[in-house]
Design a protein around this motif. Sequence first.
Motif, short mmCIF file in Angstrom:
data_model
loop_
_atom_site.label_atom_id
_atom_site.label_comp_id
_atom_site.label_asym_id
_atom_site.label_seq_id
_atom_site.Cartn_x
_atom_site.Cartn_y
_atom_site.Cartn_z
N UNK A 1 0.42 -1.42 0.17
CA UNK A 1 0.27 0.42 -0.25
C UNK A 1 0.45 1.58 0.11
N UNK A 2 1.90 0.85 0.80
CA UNK A 2 2.69 2.50 0.58
C UNK A 2 3.48 2.85 -0.52
N UNK A 3 4.27 1.66 -1.35
CA UNK A 3 5.16 1.44 -2.52
C UNK A 3 4.53 2.07 -3.15
N UNK A 4 3.00 0.79 -3.99
CA UNK A 4 2.57 1.38 -5.48
C UNK A 4 3.56 1.38 -6.38
N UNK A 5 3.28 1.35 -7.41
CA UNK A 5 4.49 0.44 -8.31
C UNK A 5 5.10 -0.71 -8.22
N UNK B 1 -5.09 -5.15 4.48
CA UNK B 1 -3.63 -3.99 4.89
C UNK B 1 -4.12 -2.91 3.68
N UNK B 2 -3.79 -3.36 2.90
CA UNK B 2 -3.12 -2.67 1.44
C UNK B 2 -4.48 -1.81 1.43
N UNK B 3 -5.83 -2.60 0.98
CA UNK B 3 -6.96 -1.71 1.33
C UNK B 3 -7.31 -0.23 2.51
N UNK B 4 -6.65 -1.27 3.44
CA UNK B 4 -6.84 0.69 4.65
C UNK B 4 -5.49 1.21 4.84
N UNK B 5 -4.71 0.90 3.81
CA UNK B 5 -3.61 1.68 3.71
C UNK B 5 -3.82 2.85 2.89
N UNK C 1 -4.80 3.62 12.99
CA UNK C 1 -6.03 3.75 11.69
C UNK C 1 -6.46 2.20 11.04
N UNK C 2 -6.06 1.69 11.04
CA UNK C 2 -6.05 0.13 10.57
C UNK C 2 -6.35 -1.16 10.94
N UNK C 3 -5.75 -0.61 12.50
CA UNK C 3 -5.30 -1.80 13.04
C UNK C 3 -6.07 -2.47 13.65
N UNK C 4 -8.25 -1.69 14.19
CA UNK C 4 -9.37 -2.28 14.35
C UNK C 4 -9.29 -3.20 13.39
N UNK C 5 -10.06 -2.82 12.02
CA UNK C 5 -10.85 -3.77 11.20
C UNK C 5 -9.83 -5.09 10.90
#
Length: 272
Positions: free
Chosen positions: A97-101, A153-157, A187-191
């Motif tokens: 999620x942070x890297x993209x590309x 995790x990727x979707x949430x990020x 901000x992503x840990x709950x799901x």
Amino acid sequence: MKSMKYKKTTFIIVLSIAILTILFAIIAPIFAPNDPLATDFVRILEEPSDQYPLGTDQVGRCICSRILYGARVSLGMTFLLLVLLFILGVVIGIVAGMANGIVDTIIMRASDIVLSFPGLIFAIAIVGMLGPGMLNTIIALSVVWWTKYARLARVLVMSVKNSEYMDAGKMAGAGRLKLISHYVLPNIISPLIVQFALDIGGMMLTLSGLSFLGLGVQQPTPEWGNMLSEGRAYLQTAPWLLIYPGLAIFIVVAIFNTLGDMVRDILDPKHV
């Protein structure tokens, strides 16, 4: 107000039962009436008695002791595997999620390849190639299950990486690691916790299923799935060989499925 109070009370009760179940499994040797591996060919397939509260199996082992010790194996493997998958999947998902590309593309295509196969059948195929056993079962399920946490995790990020508080963190000079630890993870840990809680019952059933097929935990180690497998041949003559391990699986899975649903209701109030 009463409804919310009732939900909280019910959650505390179910959570307490789940914790007691785990503790009970940890201290199983204190409650086990006999050695779970000791055989007594004089007392084969005995019905429940004072010495053997749930009877004996086809080689004279105490069913009660094997179920208690089996709880340690079943619950221990379930939580060990889920924690490993949670950490692995979340790390991979955050990186994607942070890297993209190209990094994101490679990770997502790899997960697509894994998801193109039916999960349990893919795991069975991997264990079949590696050979039956606890370690190979963990490897096989890791290959199959990591995609769930990685994709979530990727979707949430992706949903938080362009938010205002992320921009504020970047303007404050926060590096990538600090952005992840201070702005992304909280901000992503709950799901992710909700998904972890919902997966406990399913993972336990999967592990028991593989052991039932002879691909997971091997004899003489007591485990509920392989106890069910051994008891199939004695359904008519000694049904307790199937009834008690089956009840153990049903009750524990029901407890953790209920707990997972309640965790989802608390941490994900938008869920209907």
